[in-house]
Write an enzyme that holds these catalytic residues in place. Structure first.
Site, PDB file in Angstrom:
ATOM      1  N   GLY A 153      -3.663  -6.975  20.089  1.00 39.77           N
ATOM      2  CA  GLY A 153      -3.561  -7.875  18.935  1.00 39.77           C
ATOM      3  C   GLY A 153      -2.632  -8.790  19.070  1.00 39.77           C
TER       4      GLY A 153
ATOM      5  N   ASP B 207       6.911  -6.651   3.269  1.00 47.14           N
ATOM      6  CA  ASP B 207       5.597  -7.469   3.688  1.00 47.14           C
ATOM      7  C   ASP B 207       4.405  -6.394   3.842  1.00 47.14           C
ATOM      8  OD1 ASP B 207       4.118  -9.503   4.711  1.00 47.14           O
ATOM      9  OD2 ASP B 207       4.840  -9.332   6.808  1.00 47.14           O
TER      10      ASP B 207
END
EC number: 2.7.11.-
Length: 673
Positions: A365, A483
């Site tokens: 990814g 985050d």
């Protein structure tokens, strides 16, 4: 110089071995046992993790419970009065940690932590609030100094007995409410000589009666006298009371106290007692002890064994360091430039990673900071390798931040860092390999999201909360993720979630509740309003992100897919909630295979997390209680922020959020029991 240093250490150990060890935790064996990693164990860990904050914020005393029926866990936390919030929280946290570590399957246990301050943590599978049945549990850990009073013993005992008597009377008297640690507490001291005092501390849990406190302390003093009356200090502990005396101050308990008048004595002024290194002979109380010079006591044998083990450890460490110095560290300059020399043992050679990933050929990814590749180490272990693509100073800081932080974290819901590698501008982070990749990879893919039924989604919601709770309350130091999003939740082979990507995470001090940054780092849609508008981040900004994530998990869509000129994702959900149709949010791929009450409760919790004011949002200990205890009544949520274009800046109207952990959730926390 090194030999002198080593000799000093060994001398210190030998001297220290002359004092009996302190082991103040008691795992009560005459009660039931639980299965490790079962529901009771999970509830035990959960309520103990919430004790530091609950106790420090509640006048030094907290009693509550969590769970249902046979899995219900009751817990108590207590600090001495006037402890600072930091000292109290740290003490409770340490005591709870020892209980979890040492009492592996006992349903009832308690721990008196002694220094640098005094505190008590207890848990049980039965309610014990106000219970004074201390006589069924024998006093544990009668800890004493091996030195004894060798002269002026009669005069010493007169002063000692008067001090303990008046301290018991003062401690057992009820002075405040049963929910304050100031109730049933007293410290005092008496002049022994011109230069020497005797110091005493007594405390009972504030929820018992004065008579019960008096009886418990009286019994403790009598037991100490019959056991160790000639020694120069000691303590007696039970689940409901504590007694300690010393010839020095201790536990930060003797600041600004007034000395009570010592009754006049008929004998002339005392000489300073002589402290002998060996116990006196020929005392009826000491006949049970083996004072024969021709025999070696068990305590001496244990001391010798402990010292021997410590010496072996020291020698092994010295030899290991000498051998380590013989091998020249690779990339020494570059490693120092990253500022992470403290975790150098985790460094891989770049060539090793290059070979393991087949020259970075199998990409898993791509994230904002670089690509992730699959690899296999020579021992067969599969790994995930993040190769940072940016070469900026900011990327270097995030690399250092992530390596240093994650290397210290150990939790089943946090991704495990295996190591890193540095070569020139190349910076690599090596993680455990998780076959199901990140949550967004499955959740937002129409062809894959059917793999996530409601049971799996619910497990991901709870596991993510446990991971963040660890960062906020149980890790040292406290960490704000900043985050939290679907792309940073990784899934193992069984769909267990692991929080990842700590590049933008920040460390908070013990008493710090909020910080301000000029460069807000995070992902739009997940960021709290005070963070986006004012640069303020805190535990409550992580809570906001978690709320958005929970709603995404329920609906199976990205939060950005709901944006429009008149509403955003959270306001869309809010309107469904107010219209009485929250189940319209549920992902169609789940069909009817879910418990509607569970889904509605999760939506309710998420809306509490995304309320506009940080002080209105629950902390993660409360969130976990909401998720695990259906009997807990949830507050009515307030409207979330709208973020509609043209909306006036909130910074001019929002009240100060400096006090992130205010009392708005205190009522809910009290409902645990």
């Amino acid at each position: 110089m090194k030999q002198r240093s080593l000799l000093s250490i060994l001398c210190f150990i030998l001297l220290a071995s002359g004092v009996a060890s302190v082991s103040a935790q008691t795992c009560i064996e005459n009660r039931k046992y639980f299965t490790p990693n079962g529901t009771y164990d999970s509830n035990r860990r959960l309520i103990l993790s919430s004790l530091p904050n609950n106790t420090a914020s509640r006048d030094g005393f907290y009693y509550g419970s969590i769970g249902e029926e046979q899995d219900r866990v009751y817990a108590l936390g207590m600090c001495i009065p006037k402890s600072t919030p930091s000292d109290c929280s740290n003490c409770i946290k340490g005591a709870a940690g020892w209980l979890i570590q040492d009492c592996v399957n006992q349903t009832d246990a308690y721990y008196w932590a002694l220094d640098p301050t005094l505190c008590l943590v207890r848990y049980s599978n039965i309610s014990f609030s106000g219970s004074a049945a201390f006589w069924e549990i024998e006093p544990q850990y009668l800890v004493l100094n091996t030195a004894t009073i060798a002269s002026n013993l009669t005069e010493f005992k007169t002063i000692w007995e008067d001090l303990t008597s008046r301290t018991i009377t003062a401690a057992s008297a009820a002075r405040s409410t049963p929910s304050s640690s100031d109730n049933h507490y007293r410290v005092d001291f008496a002049n022994l000589t011109k230069f020497q005092n005797i110091y005493a501390l007594m405390q009972c849990t504030p929820d018992i009666s004065s008579d019960e406190c008096n009886n418990c302390l009286q019994r403790g003093v009598l037991e100490y006298q019959s056991c160790c009356g000639n020694n120069t200090g000691g303590y007696v502990m039970r689940p409901i009371c504590f007694f300690r005396w010393q010839l020095f101050t201790f536990s930060k308990a003797f600041h600004n106290i007034t000395l009570a008048t010592t009754p006049p004595l008929s004998p002339p002024p005392l000489q300073r007692p002589v402290v002998a290194s060996q116990p006196p002979s020929a005392d009826n109380r000491d006949k049970k002890r083996d004072n024969s010079s021709g025999k070696i006591s068990m305590k001496t044998i244990l001391a010798i064994v402990v010292v021997g083990i410590v010496i072996l450890i020291i020698i092994s460490g010295i030899l290991a360091r000498r051998f380590a110095r013989k091998e020249k560290p690779y990339q020494e300059v570059e490693l120092n430039q990253t500022g992470i020399t403290s975790v150098r043992s985790l460094q891989y050679k770049f060539k090793t990673i290059e070979t393991a990933t087949n020259n970075f050929s199998e990409r898993l990814g791509h994230g904002g900071s670089g690509h992730v590749f699959k690899g296999r180490l020579p021992d067969g272990k599969e790994i995930a390798v993040k190769r940072l693509s940016e070469k900026t100073e900011q990327s270097k800081k995030e690399f250092k931040n992530e390596v240093v932080l994650v290397a210290k974290l150990q939790h089943r819901n946090l991704v495990r860092l295996l190591g890193f590698s540095v070569k020139g501008e190349e910076k690599i982070i090596v993680y455990e390999y998780l076959p199901n990749r990140s949550l967004d990879y499955i959740l937002f893919d129409p062809t894959k999201q059917g793999e996530l039924d409601w049971k799996k989604r619910y497990k991901i919601i709870g596991g993510t909360a446990r991971g963040i709770l660890y960062l906020h309350q149980d890790s040292q130091p406290t960490i704000i993720h900043r985050d939290l999003k679907a792309g940073n939740i990784l899934l193992d082979a069984h769909m267990n979630p692991k929080v990842a990507d700590f590049g933008t995470a920040r460390i908070f001090g013990m008493d710090q509740s909020v910080a301000i940054t000029a460069n807000a780092a995070g992902t739009p849609g997940y960021m709290a309003p005070e963070y986006m508008e004012l640069g303020e981040f805190s535990m409550k900004s992580d809570v906001y992100s978690y709320g958005v994530l929970v709603l995404e998990i329920i609906c199976g869509k990205r939060n950005t897919s709901f944006s429009s000129p008149v509403q955003n994702f959270v306001t869309y959900v809010w309107r469904l909630w107010k219209s009485g149709t929250p189940l319209n949010l549920v992902d169609a791929t789940i069909a009817e295979n879910y418990k509607s009450e569970e889904v509605i409760r999760c939506i309710h919790i998420a809306l509490l997390c995304v309320q506009e004011e940080p002080t209105d949002r629950p902390d993660f200990s409360i969130i976990m209680s909401m998720l695990t205890s259906n009997s807990l009544i949830l507050p009515v949520p307030k409207p979330p922020p709208s973020f509609i274009p043209g909306r006036p800046n909130q910074s001019t109207t929002r009240p100060s959020s400096q006090n992130i952990n205010d009392g708005r959730w205190s009522l809910l926390k009290m409902m645990f029991h």
